[in-house]
Design a protein around this motif. Structure first.
Motif, mmCIF file in Angstrom:
data_model
loop_
_atom_site.group_PDB
_atom_site.id
_atom_site.type_symbol
_atom_site.label_atom_id
_atom_site.label_comp_id
_atom_site.label_asym_id
_atom_site.label_seq_id
_atom_site.Cartn_x
_atom_site.Cartn_y
_atom_site.Cartn_z
ATOM 1 N N ILE A 245 0.308 -26.928 -2.770
ATOM 2 C CA ILE A 245 1.242 -27.083 -2.007
ATOM 3 C C ILE A 245 2.664 -26.715 -2.126
ATOM 4 C CG2 ILE A 245 2.158 -29.540 -2.158
ATOM 5 C CD1 ILE A 245 1.400 -27.828 1.335
ATOM 6 N N GLN A 246 2.927 -26.742 -3.678
ATOM 7 C CA GLN A 246 4.107 -26.383 -4.004
ATOM 8 C C GLN A 246 4.348 -24.831 -4.003
ATOM 9 O OE1 GLN A 246 6.951 -28.028 -5.033
ATOM 10 N NE2 GLN A 246 5.932 -29.965 -4.439
ATOM 11 N N LEU A 247 3.169 -24.183 -4.446
ATOM 12 C CA LEU A 247 3.025 -22.624 -4.389
ATOM 13 C C LEU A 247 3.447 -22.293 -2.727
ATOM 14 C CD1 LEU A 247 2.830 -19.733 -5.409
ATOM 15 C CD2 LEU A 247 0.348 -20.202 -5.287
ATOM 16 N N ALA A 248 2.790 -23.028 -1.817
ATOM 17 C CA ALA A 248 2.875 -22.626 -0.379
ATOM 18 C C ALA A 248 4.226 -22.775 0.166
ATOM 19 C CB ALA A 248 1.819 -23.517 0.264
ATOM 20 N N LEU A 249 4.843 -23.916 -0.504
ATOM 21 C CA LEU A 249 6.270 -24.332 -0.161
ATOM 22 C C LEU A 249 7.252 -23.023 -0.743
ATOM 23 C CD1 LEU A 249 6.489 -28.112 -0.797
ATOM 24 C CD2 LEU A 249 6.478 -26.814 1.750
ATOM 25 N N TRP A 250 6.852 -22.775 -1.909
ATOM 26 C CA TRP A 250 7.919 -21.635 -2.590
ATOM 27 C C TRP A 250 7.543 -20.419 -1.835
ATOM 28 C CZ3 TRP A 250 11.952 -21.328 -5.652
ATOM 29 C CH2 TRP A 250 12.202 -22.227 -6.146
ATOM 30 N N ASN A 251 6.530 -20.022 -1.434
ATOM 31 C CA ASN A 251 6.309 -18.758 -0.650
ATOM 32 C C ASN A 251 6.891 -18.609 0.670
ATOM 33 O OD1 ASN A 251 4.590 -17.175 -2.217
ATOM 34 N ND2 ASN A 251 2.815 -18.366 -1.725
ATOM 35 N N LYS A 252 7.101 -20.076 1.419
ATOM 36 C CA LYS A 252 7.710 -20.252 2.665
ATOM 37 C C LYS A 252 9.222 -20.167 2.250
ATOM 38 C CE LYS A 252 8.036 -21.385 6.953
ATOM 39 N NZ LYS A 252 8.698 -22.603 7.279
ATOM 40 N N LEU A 253 9.599 -20.746 1.283
ATOM 41 C CA LEU A 253 10.976 -20.649 0.873
ATOM 42 C C LEU A 253 11.575 -19.138 0.547
ATOM 43 C CD1 LEU A 253 13.229 -23.015 -0.004
ATOM 44 C CD2 LEU A 253 13.225 -21.763 -2.174
ATOM 45 N N ALA A 254 10.594 -18.276 0.066
ATOM 46 C CA ALA A 254 10.942 -16.884 0.002
ATOM 47 C C ALA A 254 11.241 -16.155 1.100
ATOM 48 C CB ALA A 254 9.891 -16.210 -0.979
ATOM 49 N N SER B 120 13.262 -10.206 -4.777
ATOM 50 C CA SER B 120 13.157 -9.851 -6.084
ATOM 51 C C SER B 120 13.562 -11.359 -7.212
ATOM 52 C CB SER B 120 13.623 -8.789 -6.416
ATOM 53 O OG SER B 120 13.900 -8.644 -7.984
ATOM 54 N N GLU B 121 14.647 -11.553 -6.256
ATOM 55 C CA GLU B 121 15.411 -12.910 -7.057
ATOM 56 C C GLU B 121 14.636 -14.047 -6.983
ATOM 57 O OE1 GLU B 121 20.276 -11.654 -6.733
ATOM 58 O OE2 GLU B 121 19.496 -13.422 -5.675
ATOM 59 N N VAL B 122 14.198 -14.555 -5.794
ATOM 60 C CA VAL B 122 13.227 -15.518 -5.576
ATOM 61 C C VAL B 122 12.099 -15.612 -6.470
ATOM 62 C CG1 VAL B 122 11.785 -17.088 -3.971
ATOM 63 C CG2 VAL B 122 14.029 -15.716 -3.166
ATOM 64 N N ALA B 123 11.255 -14.366 -6.459
ATOM 65 C CA ALA B 123 10.256 -13.984 -7.399
ATOM 66 C C ALA B 123 10.645 -14.296 -8.735
ATOM 67 C CB ALA B 123 9.673 -12.489 -7.283
ATOM 68 N N SER B 124 11.563 -14.094 -9.241
ATOM 69 C CA SER B 124 12.054 -14.185 -10.806
ATOM 70 C C SER B 124 12.269 -15.839 -10.812
ATOM 71 C CB SER B 124 13.459 -13.872 -11.171
ATOM 72 O OG SER B 124 13.348 -12.235 -11.025
ATOM 73 N N VAL B 125 12.697 -16.596 -9.848
ATOM 74 C CA VAL B 125 12.800 -17.918 -9.973
ATOM 75 C C VAL B 125 11.400 -18.738 -9.854
ATOM 76 C CG1 VAL B 125 13.762 -20.057 -8.768
ATOM 77 C CG2 VAL B 125 15.077 -17.986 -8.902
ATOM 78 N N MET B 126 10.603 -18.168 -9.163
ATOM 79 C CA MET B 126 9.037 -18.580 -9.045
ATOM 80 C C MET B 126 8.659 -18.366 -10.399
ATOM 81 S SD MET B 126 8.139 -17.605 -5.100
ATOM 82 C CE MET B 126 6.540 -18.197 -5.042
ATOM 83 N N THR B 127 8.616 -17.324 -10.941
ATOM 84 C CA THR B 127 7.954 -17.104 -12.152
ATOM 85 C C THR B 127 8.389 -18.041 -13.238
ATOM 86 O OG1 THR B 127 7.686 -14.933 -11.697
ATOM 87 C CG2 THR B 127 7.598 -15.100 -13.993
ATOM 88 N N GLN C 257 9.316 -20.969 -12.950
ATOM 89 C CA GLN C 257 8.736 -22.373 -12.307
ATOM 90 C C GLN C 257 7.394 -22.254 -12.809
ATOM 91 O OE1 GLN C 257 11.622 -24.196 -11.998
ATOM 92 N NE2 GLN C 257 10.479 -25.231 -10.276
ATOM 93 N N GLY C 258 6.830 -21.454 -13.351
ATOM 94 C CA GLY C 258 5.282 -21.068 -13.739
ATOM 95 C C GLY C 258 4.202 -20.400 -12.509
ATOM 96 N N PHE C 259 4.988 -20.057 -11.521
ATOM 97 C CA PHE C 259 3.869 -19.492 -10.721
ATOM 98 C C PHE C 259 3.563 -17.799 -11.078
ATOM 99 C CE2 PHE C 259 6.290 -22.853 -8.104
ATOM 100 C CZ PHE C 259 5.082 -23.463 -7.764
ATOM 101 N N ASP C 260 2.442 -17.354 -10.840
ATOM 102 C CA ASP C 260 2.082 -16.070 -10.913
ATOM 103 C C ASP C 260 2.431 -15.543 -9.579
ATOM 104 O OD1 ASP C 260 0.708 -13.888 -11.897
ATOM 105 O OD2 ASP C 260 -1.179 -14.568 -11.462
ATOM 106 N N VAL C 261 3.372 -14.672 -9.710
ATOM 107 C CA VAL C 261 4.082 -14.045 -8.414
ATOM 108 C C VAL C 261 3.753 -12.394 -8.438
ATOM 109 C CG1 VAL C 261 6.097 -13.850 -6.840
ATOM 110 C CG2 VAL C 261 5.932 -15.849 -8.564
ATOM 111 N N ASP C 262 3.661 -11.933 -7.128
ATOM 112 C CA ASP C 262 3.367 -10.609 -7.084
ATOM 113 C C ASP C 262 4.503 -10.208 -6.103
ATOM 114 O OD1 ASP C 262 2.995 -7.699 -6.074
ATOM 115 O OD2 ASP C 262 0.727 -8.270 -6.292
ATOM 116 N N GLU C 263 5.651 -9.497 -6.643
ATOM 117 C CA GLU C 263 6.863 -9.394 -5.859
ATOM 118 C C GLU C 263 6.564 -8.616 -4.748
ATOM 119 O OE1 GLU C 263 10.135 -8.731 -8.751
ATOM 120 O OE2 GLU C 263 11.098 -7.332 -7.008
ATOM 121 N N SER C 264 5.885 -7.432 -4.654
ATOM 122 C CA SER C 264 5.634 -6.483 -3.621
ATOM 123 C C SER C 264 4.840 -7.096 -2.475
ATOM 124 C CB SER C 264 5.181 -5.088 -4.141
ATOM 125 O OG SER C 264 3.623 -5.429 -4.839
ATOM 126 N N GLN C 265 3.764 -8.101 -3.061
ATOM 127 C CA GLN C 265 3.240 -8.642 -2.147
ATOM 128 C C GLN C 265 3.926 -9.907 -1.267
ATOM 129 O OE1 GLN C 265 0.027 -10.958 -3.930
ATOM 130 N NE2 GLN C 265 -1.429 -10.031 -2.414
#
Ligand SMILES: NC(=O)c1ccc[n+]([C@@H]2O[C@H](COP(=O)([O-])OP(=O)(O)OC[C@H]3O[C@@H](n4cnc5c(N)ncnc54)[C@H](OP(=O)(O)O)[C@@H]3O)[C@@H](O)[C@H]2O)c1
Length: 297
Positions: free
Chosen positions: A168-177, A210-217, A219-227
């Protein structure tokens, strides 16, 4: 189940109504002084729920907290002694940043967090409209919460669709982005979500994400910025005719959830010593409007 909905506003009334219709013993805890709370959803007949009755809190199996993110502490602190240490507590709000408070003050309770895309609107104290069907995801905030996966079925039975999310943390971060990109910009420029599809916003949206993706990374999440950016554009397209919740809060001169959206991003970025200037600028602009007002810009 014995269920208390704390904060029967738009989304809380929607859930209180459907949980009641599903056969649960539902009561509410509101800012209103009456001992009963009358509630009508769309064209359905009104139902009456008990309001602000400590006995209901003491007996609750589940407390569903549907106040806004910035109201969570002030709603729960005064009643925490009435809450049984085994009662499940689920928060359902936009944004992030209430979990530290919950874990600190309710360490013996199973803690959960839910996100929903249902839309609800309150026409009056008693009348709520279900403006858009959506889906809900629920997951745990602490190890005790992990043992409560059955709750997703309870919620799905009352108001489908609802599923358990192990991450759920990843889902919340995606929503936060998505919220960091859409909410402050639409509030600041006084526009509908769809207007962000204009080429003039492209660079800013790209930089925000891009800034949110850097913070997520970090935080340990595997993030695809363009996605992530593609998801933002999908939401802009799907909700083109809508005004974001932050737009509505700022428009109606209410406190927005910026501290729990962009504000949360900024505090996590700070923990990692990461600069997020594009989000910072939007945060400052919204806080300025909240404190000084738009006319004084
Ligand atoms: N509405 C939607 O379509 C929707 C969709 C998805 C997510 N959400 C999220 O869900 C959350 C709630 O949104 P909403 O639209 O339902 O807001 P809302 O209508 O303002 O509901 C919040 C309710 O909490 C009550 N409240 C505030 N402080 C309280 C306290 N100390 N004790 C008891 N009740 C208290 C408020 O009462 P007063 O009005 O008297 O202060 C209000 O009735 C937000 O985070 C929002 O972003 C909403």
């Amino acid at each position: 189940m014995n269920i208390v909905v704390i904060g029967p506003g738009a989304i809380g009334s929607l859930w209180a109504y459907h949980l009641h219709q599903a056969g649960h013993r539902v009561s509410v805890w509101s800012t209103k002084p009456h001992s009963y709370f009358k509630l009508r959803l769309d064209e359905s007949p009104a139902i009456e729920l008990a309001n602000n009755q400590p006995r209901m809190l003491q007996q609750a199996d589940l407390i569903l907290v549907t106040v806004k993110a910035w109201q969570v502490e002030q709603a729960l602190l005064p009643i925490r002694r009435e809450i049984n240490p085994e009662t499940m507590i689920a928060v359902m709000h936009n944004g992030m940043g209430t979990s530290d408070f919950l874990i600190k003050h309710f360490s013996t309770n199973p803690l959960l967090v839910a996100k929903t895309t249902h839309g609800a609107y309150k026409l009056s104290d008693q009348q709520t409209c279900h403006t858009g069907k959506g889906h809900t995801q629920i997951g745990s905030l602490n190890p005790l919460g992990e043992q409560c996966q059955f709750l997703s079925q309870v919620l799905a039975h009352a108001l489908p669709e609802c599923g358990w999310n192990d991450n759920i943390q990843l889902a919340l971060w995606n929503k936060l982005a998505i919220n960091c990109a859409i909410n402050p910009l639409t509030a600041l420029h006084n526009i509908k979500n769809g207007e962000l599809a204009a080429p003039s916003f492209k660079q800013q949206l790209t930089d925000l994400v891009s800034e949110v993706a850097s913070v997520m990374t970090l935080q340990g999440f595997d993030v695809d910025e363009s996605q992530l950016l593609a998801q933002v554009y999908q939401v802009i397209d799907k909700t083109a005719q809508n005004y974001s919740s932050m737009h509505q809060d700022i428009h109606h001169q209410r406190r927005s959830e910026i501290d729990y959206i962009t504000g949360h991003l900024l505090s996590v970025a700070k923990l990692h010593n990461l600069k997020t200037p594009v989000n910072q600028k939007l945060y400052d602009a919204i806080k300025h409007i909240e404190t000084v007002g738009r006319n004084h810009d």
